[in-house]
Design an enzyme around this catalytic site. Sequence first.
Site, PDB file in Angstrom:
ATOM      1  N   PRO A 214       0.819  -1.213   0.000  1.00  0.00           N
ATOM      2  CA  PRO A 214       0.000   0.000   0.000  1.00  0.00           C
ATOM      3  C   PRO A 214       0.855   1.265   0.000  1.00  0.00           C
ATOM      4  O   PRO A 214       1.928   1.280   0.591  1.00  0.00           O
ATOM      5  CB  PRO A 214      -0.779  -0.092   1.319  1.00  0.00           C
ATOM      6  CG  PRO A 214      -0.668  -1.498   1.753  1.00  0.00           C
ATOM      7  CD  PRO A 214       0.583  -2.056   1.181  1.00  0.00           C
ATOM      8  N   GLY A 215       0.365   2.257  -0.673  1.00  0.00           N
ATOM      9  CA  GLY A 215       1.014   3.563  -0.624  1.00  0.00           C
ATOM     10  C   GLY A 215       2.237   3.719  -1.490  1.00  0.00           C
ATOM     11  O   GLY A 215       2.975   4.688  -1.369  1.00  0.00           O
ATOM     12  N   THR A 216       2.479   2.759  -2.389  1.00  0.00           N
ATOM     13  CA  THR A 216       3.681   2.859  -3.201  1.00  0.00           C
ATOM     14  C   THR A 216       3.452   3.577  -4.522  1.00  0.00           C
ATOM     15  O   THR A 216       4.367   3.707  -5.322  1.00  0.00           O
ATOM     16  CB  THR A 216       4.250   1.458  -3.496  1.00  0.00           C
ATOM     17  OG1 THR A 216       3.179   0.599  -3.856  1.00  0.00           O
ATOM     18  CG2 THR A 216       4.964   0.904  -2.293  1.00  0.00           C
ATOM     19  N   GLY A 217       2.234   4.018  -4.747  1.00  0.00           N
ATOM     20  CA  GLY A 217       1.985   4.815  -5.941  1.00  0.00           C
ATOM     21  C   GLY A 217       1.359   4.041  -7.090  1.00  0.00           C
ATOM     22  O   GLY A 217       1.470   4.453  -8.235  1.00  0.00           O
ATOM     23  N   HIS A 435      18.123   2.293  28.590  1.00  0.00           N
ATOM     24  CA  HIS A 435      17.594   1.300  27.647  1.00  0.00           C
ATOM     25  C   HIS A 435      17.934   1.687  26.205  1.00  0.00           C
ATOM     26  O   HIS A 435      18.480   0.890  25.448  1.00  0.00           O
ATOM     27  CB  HIS A 435      16.080   1.193  27.843  1.00  0.00           C
ATOM     28  CG  HIS A 435      15.401   0.232  26.913  1.00  0.00           C
ATOM     29  ND1 HIS A 435      14.960  -1.000  27.321  1.00  0.00           N
ATOM     30  CD2 HIS A 435      15.085   0.322  25.590  1.00  0.00           C
ATOM     31  CE1 HIS A 435      14.407  -1.624  26.293  1.00  0.00           C
ATOM     32  NE2 HIS A 435      14.466  -0.834  25.229  1.00  0.00           N
ATOM     33  N   GLU A 436      17.622   2.931  25.876  1.00  0.00           N
ATOM     34  CA  GLU A 436      17.839   3.372  24.495  1.00  0.00           C
ATOM     35  C   GLU A 436      19.315   3.416  24.150  1.00  0.00           C
ATOM     36  O   GLU A 436      19.723   3.033  23.054  1.00  0.00           O
ATOM     37  CB  GLU A 436      17.191   4.743  24.253  1.00  0.00           C
ATOM     38  CG  GLU A 436      15.677   4.745  24.374  1.00  0.00           C
ATOM     39  CD  GLU A 436      14.994   3.724  23.459  1.00  0.00           C
ATOM     40  OE1 GLU A 436      15.525   3.445  22.356  1.00  0.00           O
ATOM     41  OE2 GLU A 436      13.951   3.175  23.853  1.00  0.00           O
ATOM     42  N   HIS A 439      20.598   0.009  23.315  1.00  0.00           N
ATOM     43  CA  HIS A 439      20.410  -0.366  21.907  1.00  0.00           C
ATOM     44  C   HIS A 439      21.502   0.253  21.043  1.00  0.00           C
ATOM     45  O   HIS A 439      22.149  -0.423  20.258  1.00  0.00           O
ATOM     46  CB  HIS A 439      19.071   0.178  21.380  1.00  0.00           C
ATOM     47  CG  HIS A 439      17.862  -0.567  21.849  1.00  0.00           C
ATOM     48  ND1 HIS A 439      17.731  -1.917  21.706  1.00  0.00           N
ATOM     49  CD2 HIS A 439      16.704  -0.133  22.425  1.00  0.00           C
ATOM     50  CE1 HIS A 439      16.538  -2.295  22.189  1.00  0.00           C
ATOM     51  NE2 HIS A 439      15.904  -1.217  22.638  1.00  0.00           N
TER      52      HIS A 439
END
Length: 616
Positions: A214-217, A435-436, A439
Site C-alpha cells: 500500500p502507498g507505493t503509488g 535502555h535506548e 540499543h
Amino acid sequence: MKQNDPNQDPRKQRRPFLVSYGLVILIMLLLNVFLFPAVLESQIQTVDYGTFINMLEGQKLSTVQLEEEQIYFIDKDEKMYQTNVIPQDYAIVQRLEDAGVSFGRIYKKQGVLEYLLTNWILPFLPLILLATWFSRRISRMSGGGGGMNAMMFGKSGARQYVMDDKTGIKFSDVAGQDEAKESLKEIVGFLHDPKKYEEIGAKMPKGALLVGPPGTGKTLLARAVAGEAEVPFFSIAGSEFVEMFVGMGASKVRDLFKQASEKAPCIVFIDEIDTIGKKRDSGSGMGGNDEREQTLNQLLTEMDGFDATKGVVILAATNRPESLDPALLRPGRFDRRVPVELPDLKGREAILRLHGRKVKLDSDCDFNVVARMTPGASGAELANIVNEAALGAVRNGRSRVTQPDLQEAVDTILAGAQKKNAILSEKEKCIVAYHEVGHALVAALQSHSAPVQKITIVPRTSGALGFTMQVEDGDHALMSKEELLNKIATFTGGRAAEELVFGSVTTGASNDIEQATKLARAMVTRYGMSDDFDMVALETVQNAYLGGDSSLACSETTAAAIDAKVVELVKAQHARASRLLAENRSKLDEISQYLYEKETITGQEFMEILERGNKG
Ligand code: ADP
Ligand code: MG
Ligand code: ZN
C-alpha cells in the site's frame, strides 16, 4: 467439479426492473379490489322508477340527466342516483321542467376502453412513471449514464466509476519506480497509436496488474499512464462492485466495458481488484460469495470478449497478488505484472524532493538525511512527512519548512506524535535513557551495524517511551548472517543495559522481544541460517507484502526444534550484548547521562562521546 464457465444469466440482470413493476401492479390490484368499487358504489345508488317519481313530487331533485334507457339524478343533498326509464312516460320532461329541476350531465356511461383508462390507467400513471424512473435510476447506478452523478442509494451514496477525460498526471509526477514506469511506457505507446501495433500484427496485453504494498503509488502510476497517453481514464475500486445491491456488480462491469469500448482508446482501471478477484473456492455454495463470484465471472467474460486492438487497456492494482483468482492471471487477461515496490534510498529522496517542491523550504533542508532516516517508508508516508512538516512550520509560526520540522514530522509519522504532557518520573526517564543507549551502543560497537541517527526519550503517542533511530547506509537487498545476528543483539541491548545498571527488568522491552524473535525465527525457517536445518524451507510465505501471514510447513517435532533453536539464537545474542555493554560500562553511563539531560541526541553527538572515550 465446479463450473468456472463465466457465462452470466441475463435474466438476473433484469431483476430490479421486474421488482419495481411488479410492485406497482400489486398496489394497483389492491387498490382496485378494495378501494375503487367502494367509491363507485357509494357514489351512485340504484333506485326504482317509483322512487324517482316520488322524489320528484316531493321536490327533492336538483339535477337530472336523461339518457335513452336510464336516468341519473342528484337530490338536494347532492346524493347521486340512477334508475331505469319507463319508456312510455313522455311527459316526464315537462314534469321535470315544472318542478324546476335543472338538466345537466351527471354521469357518463363508459365503454370498456374508457373504463380501463379512467379506472386503471389514469390513476396509476403517476405510479408507473415513478416506477420507470426508479428502475432507470437503479440501472444507471449499476454503471450506465454519464458517470459523474452521485447516487443517493447505498450507505455511501455510491459513486460510479470516475471518468476523467485527461488525468493531467504524468510520469514525472511519480518519483522513482523507474522499472514500473519502463514497462508501462509500452502501454502508453500503444494507446497513443494503436494502428501502428495493429499493422505489424502485434497484440498488446489486454491488462497489466500493478502489484505492490500500500502507498507505493500504484494508483498514481495508473493515472499517469492515462495522462501520458492523453486518453480517458475510467477508474473504479473493486469494493464498489460489491457494495451495491445484489446482482448489480456484474451489470456494472458490463456497463463499464460498454462505455469504455465507446471511448476507446482509453484505460479502465480497477483499483484493489483483490476485493472481487479473490480465489473462488469450490467449497462455498452458501451464496455469500455468489455476488462477488458473478462479478468476477462477468469481468473475465468482458476481458475475453473485447477486441484488444481497439485500444482499451485494463489496468488493475492490488497489494495481495497471491490471493487473486488464477483465472485472472491467465494469458489474455492480466498477463503482465508490474511490480511497484517500496522505494529505496534514492527513490525516497526523489519522492521527498518531488513533494518538497509543493512547499516552501528553508535552505537547511536536507532530504538525503530524511531519506536515510526512513527505510521502509512508502511513497504515501513520505508525502505525508513533507505535509506534516509544513503543518508543523505553520504551527510554529514559521513561513518556511526547516530541517527540524522535517525531523519532527518523521517522528510523528513513523512513531506517533510527541506527547506534549506525558510525564515520566525521574527514575523512569533514567531507565528509558539507559535502555535506548543500550540499543545504540550495542549497534555502534558491532562493526556491521548501521550507525545511530538519533536517540530520544521524548515519549510518543504510539506508546513508545524511547526511540532509537538507526540509519542504514543504503538499503540492503542482501543481509549476511552476521548482520542479522548483530541486529538481534541490538534489539536485546536495551534490556541488557537495564539488567546491567539496575539489576532488574521492566516491561519496556516488549517490542524489542517481538522483533528479535521474529528475526531469529526467520533466520531459522526462511533464510536457512541455522546448522541444524540447513537449507530446508520450513515456512511458506503467503503474503509477501503486508509483511506477514506465513505458516509453518513441518512436523510438530520440527516445530519444537525450531522453537528451541530460536531461543538459543536470541539467548546467545542477548549474552553478547550484555558482554559488550559491560565492557563499555563507562561509555554507557556517560552517554545515558547526556541523553537523560538533553532528552534527544543526534547520531553525531553520540559518536563524539563514544570516540572521545576511545581516544582518551
Ligand atoms: P497505492 O495505490 O499504491 O496504495 P497511491 O498511488 O494511492 O498508492 O499513493 C498515495 C500517495 O502517495 C500518492 O497520491 C502520492 O502523493 C504519494 N506517492 C506514492 N508513491 C509515490 C511516488 N513514487 N512518487 C510520488 N508520490 C508518491
Ligand atoms: Mg491505491
Ligand atoms: Zn527497546
